[in-house]
Design an enzyme around this catalytic site. Structure first.
Site, short mmCIF file in Angstrom:
data_model
loop_
_atom_site.label_atom_id
_atom_site.label_comp_id
_atom_site.label_asym_id
_atom_site.label_seq_id
_atom_site.Cartn_x
_atom_site.Cartn_y
_atom_site.Cartn_z
N ASP A 232 2.72 16.20 6.95
CA ASP A 232 3.62 17.03 5.72
C ASP A 232 2.80 18.48 5.92
O ASP A 232 2.20 18.62 6.92
CB ASP A 232 3.42 16.52 4.29
CG ASP A 232 1.84 16.53 3.91
OD1 ASP A 232 0.99 16.87 4.75
OD2 ASP A 232 1.69 15.92 2.69
N HIS A 233 3.22 19.24 4.80
CA HIS A 233 2.82 20.62 5.14
C HIS A 233 1.33 20.70 5.16
O HIS A 233 0.85 21.96 5.66
CB HIS A 233 3.95 21.45 4.06
CG HIS A 233 3.31 20.79 2.63
ND1 HIS A 233 3.81 19.68 2.09
CD2 HIS A 233 2.44 21.15 1.50
CE1 HIS A 233 3.33 19.26 0.95
NE2 HIS A 233 2.60 20.33 0.78
N HIS B 156 -11.03 -4.64 15.35
CA HIS B 156 -11.02 -5.80 14.31
C HIS B 156 -9.51 -5.85 13.53
O HIS B 156 -8.98 -6.87 13.33
CB HIS B 156 -12.05 -5.61 13.24
CG HIS B 156 -13.51 -5.89 13.51
ND1 HIS B 156 -14.36 -5.90 12.80
CD2 HIS B 156 -13.85 -5.95 14.72
CE1 HIS B 156 -15.60 -6.22 13.37
NE2 HIS B 156 -15.30 -6.14 14.62
N HIS C 291 -10.53 -12.27 14.70
CA HIS C 291 -9.60 -11.56 13.92
C HIS C 291 -8.23 -11.89 14.16
O HIS C 291 -7.56 -11.62 13.14
CB HIS C 291 -9.86 -10.24 14.51
CG HIS C 291 -11.17 -9.68 14.47
ND1 HIS C 291 -11.96 -9.44 13.52
CD2 HIS C 291 -12.10 -9.45 15.69
CE1 HIS C 291 -13.23 -9.01 13.75
NE2 HIS C 291 -13.31 -9.00 15.21
N MET D 218 0.02 8.92 3.37
CA MET D 218 0.56 8.46 4.65
C MET D 218 0.15 6.99 4.82
O MET D 218 1.19 6.29 4.94
CB MET D 218 0.00 9.47 5.80
CG MET D 218 0.76 10.72 5.68
SD MET D 218 2.52 10.76 5.91
CE MET D 218 3.00 12.31 6.32
N CYS E 73 -1.67 13.97 6.58
CA CYS E 73 -1.55 14.66 5.52
C CYS E 73 -2.61 15.51 4.89
O CYS E 73 -3.67 15.30 5.94
CB CYS E 73 -0.68 13.73 4.35
SG CYS E 73 -1.65 12.71 3.73
N GLY E 74 -2.65 15.75 3.82
CA GLY E 74 -4.01 16.53 3.41
C GLY E 74 -5.24 15.64 3.45
O GLY E 74 -6.15 16.01 4.08
N THR E 75 -5.13 14.33 2.89
CA THR E 75 -6.19 13.48 2.77
C THR E 75 -6.01 12.40 3.86
O THR E 75 -6.84 11.34 4.13
CB THR E 75 -6.37 12.80 1.58
OG1 THR E 75 -5.21 12.15 1.15
CG2 THR E 75 -6.61 13.91 0.61
N GLY E 76 -4.80 12.07 4.13
CA GLY E 76 -4.37 10.82 4.94
C GLY E 76 -4.04 9.61 4.19
O GLY E 76 -3.28 8.61 4.54
C1 RB5 Z 1 0.12 17.51 -0.70
O1 RB5 Z 1 -0.17 18.51 -1.22
C2 RB5 Z 1 -0.83 16.37 -0.36
O2 RB5 Z 1 -0.54 15.59 -1.63
C3 RB5 Z 1 -0.59 15.42 0.75
O3 RB5 Z 1 -0.67 16.32 2.00
C4 RB5 Z 1 -1.65 14.30 1.07
O4 RB5 Z 1 -2.77 14.54 0.92
C5 RB5 Z 1 -1.11 12.92 0.09
O5 RB5 Z 1 -1.74 12.09 0.15
#
Ligand code: RB5
Length: 152
Positions: free
Chosen positions: A12-13, A102, A137, A75, A69-72
């Site tokens: 994402d952005h 695993h 596993h 996604m 994405c920002g945190t993963g």
């Molecule tokens: C976008 O601002 C942020 O929410 C997205 O990149 C992600 O971290 C979501 O889990």
């Protein structure tokens, strides 16, 4: 057709810059990244991009996927809704190793706002080259597959 080198990629952005660098790394390593976006900084919804990659992995069109994405976190939540997908969020080398040995992870998620570039390079290369151990596993992964077949 041999698709073993294919890797579906999207972000994402919040992760555009890191995606471009990881796509370059994949090409350098001889993989065939299928870049499904995004290609600019316009704000998008991460489920739309996780879906693109997870669908290709679930159908077998791409054996592996990479989602950023920002945190993963977002996604990974979305990708794991798809049958046969084992998406794993990795922040470090050890988790990257274990997610393959695993969990036989087939989609790697990385958070671009929480993971340094060099660490992300290491995570991706480690994830790509670490084999699944099988053995004890297998029965655990079979249990995950069984959950996917359970009626609602
Ligand atoms: C976008 O601002 C942020 O929410 C997205 O990149 C992600 O971290 C979501 O889990």
């Amino acid at each position: 057709m041999d698709n073993s080198n294919k890797i579906a990629v999207a972000c994402d952005h919040g992760a555009l810059e890191l995606k471009s660098k990881l796509v370059q790394l994949l090409e350098k390593l001889g993989y065939e990244p299928l870049d499904l976006g995004v290609h600019n900084y316009d704000s998008v919804d991460y489920p739309d991009y996780a879906e693109k990659v997870a669908q290709l992995v679930s159908s077998g069109e791409a054996p592996r996927g990479l989602l950023l994405c920002g945190t993963g976190v977002g996604m990974s939540i979305v990708a794991n809704k798809f049958k046969g997908v084992r998406a794993t969020l990795a922040h470090d080398h050890y988790t990257a190793v274990m997610s393959r040995q695993h969990n036989n992870s087939n989609i790697l998620c990385i958070g671009a706002r929480v993971t340094g570039e060099e660490v992300a390079f290491d995570i991706l290369q480690t994830w790509l080259t670490t084999p699944y151990e099988g053995g004890r596993h297998d029965k655990r992964l079979d249990k995950i597959s069984a959950l996917e077949k359970k009626p609602e």
